[in-house]
Design an enzyme around this catalytic site. Sequence first.
Site, short mmCIF file in Angstrom:
data_model
loop_
_atom_site.label_atom_id
_atom_site.label_comp_id
_atom_site.label_asym_id
_atom_site.label_seq_id
_atom_site.Cartn_x
_atom_site.Cartn_y
_atom_site.Cartn_z
N ASP A 9 0.83 -1.16 0.01
CA ASP A 9 0.00 -0.10 0.05
C ASP A 9 0.91 1.32 -0.04
O ASP A 9 1.85 1.40 0.61
CB ASP A 9 -0.76 0.16 1.15
CG ASP A 9 -1.86 1.02 1.20
OD1 ASP A 9 -1.84 1.65 0.28
OD2 ASP A 9 -3.01 0.75 2.04
N ASP A 103 -3.55 2.43 -5.61
CA ASP A 103 -2.32 2.61 -4.93
C ASP A 103 -2.24 1.05 -3.79
O ASP A 103 -1.36 1.28 -2.95
CB ASP A 103 -2.42 3.80 -4.01
CG ASP A 103 -3.61 3.90 -2.95
OD1 ASP A 103 -4.23 2.88 -3.16
OD2 ASP A 103 -3.63 4.64 -1.91
N GLU A 104 -2.77 0.07 -4.33
CA GLU A 104 -2.57 -0.96 -3.33
C GLU A 104 -2.49 -2.38 -4.22
O GLU A 104 -3.42 -2.48 -5.25
CB GLU A 104 -3.30 -1.06 -2.22
CG GLU A 104 -4.80 -1.18 -2.48
CD GLU A 104 -5.58 -1.36 -1.31
OE1 GLU A 104 -5.48 -1.92 -0.43
OE2 GLU A 104 -6.76 -0.59 -1.28
#
Length: 389
Positions: A9, A103-104
């Site tokens: 993350d 974003d992960e």
Amino acid sequence: MENRIFHLDMDCYFASVEIMLNPSLENIPICVGGRFMNGVVSSANYVARKQGVKSAMPLFEAKKICPSLQILSCNHDLYEEYSNKIHTLLLTIVKKVEKASIDEWFIDVTDSEYETWDEIEFATYLKNLIYKKFKLKCSIGNSFTMFLAKTATDLCKPDGYLTLNKNNFKKYLYNVPLSDIYGVGKTTLKTLNEFHIRTVEDIINIKNEIFIKKKLGVFWSKLKYNVLGIELSKVNPYVERKNIGKSYTVKNFTEYDEYYKLLMKICNDINLSLQKHDYLINSFTLRIKLVNKTYLGETFNYYKYVNKFEFNDLIGIFDKYIDESNYGNIKNIAVTVLNLINKDKYIEQKSLFDIDLKREETPIEIIVSKVNKKLNKKIIYPIAEKAKS
């Protein structure tokens, strides 16, 4: 390696990308948000977070508690670009990579050359590689299930690493407030609290599940299996997006032409995304939020999958629900195209049939076309031409 699932993350991703491009922002409080003060914080750096600024906080409130806060406009295309670069980098390392959001990522090292590495050795390798390549920091959680790997990430942020294995996950997990557990929203949390369930340990120790099962259904079983460390799902590299949405905060719009241009921009932005990924759609939703917190809009369904999001259909719904009296009362406009499918997969599924990817005319367009053809004149104009007349 016993715990083969990693969850990566990026730390305060939007804000970090802005700092990476402009290092002078690193030591001052910044956030990425909307254009106007009635928007919300999308992402804040840790300098701002230490002063109380949080994601989803109204910008006017964030500015009030942190007067020196610098608010940057959201540049989603830029964040998407770097997200794709990170994803491509991860795929050069391991093939089993599932993108969970912008974003992960989930990473499974099973059957890879890294399977024999120590967990912390591989996590450190990933963190250093991403920072060296992009000057961006991330946190990494590791475990034997996807849920526990993500939970580990949440517990070790920022810029941290944590493994939850079969021997220690109860120690870390059991006293975690349910509000911090992935998948537990405000409504579910309220229901759990009604049954005096406030921590993970309470979930494990509950005696009578009949009533809570009736109230929460399948979610209760899923939640219990997750916190018990029972694997419910596996990393899937082939997960595809189902929806694409754009949301804009509106302020001081009083003219039809302003909304016309905004909706045109939304339509064009979505079409660029569709073309980039070769997606087809079969429906979309327009949602209009008014200042009195009421919502207007509807879902429009095409007759089949189409390869273009038509502006006529979007502005048509807007005209249906909004007239001049409401031009100054709109707070937010959100558009989402639904049920995405890759064009190649759609063609493969329909290979026994002739496929015409051209959009079918809507009932209104059919009537307009027939009347104009009958009279041999263009006396009825499509909805989209309203703003030009």
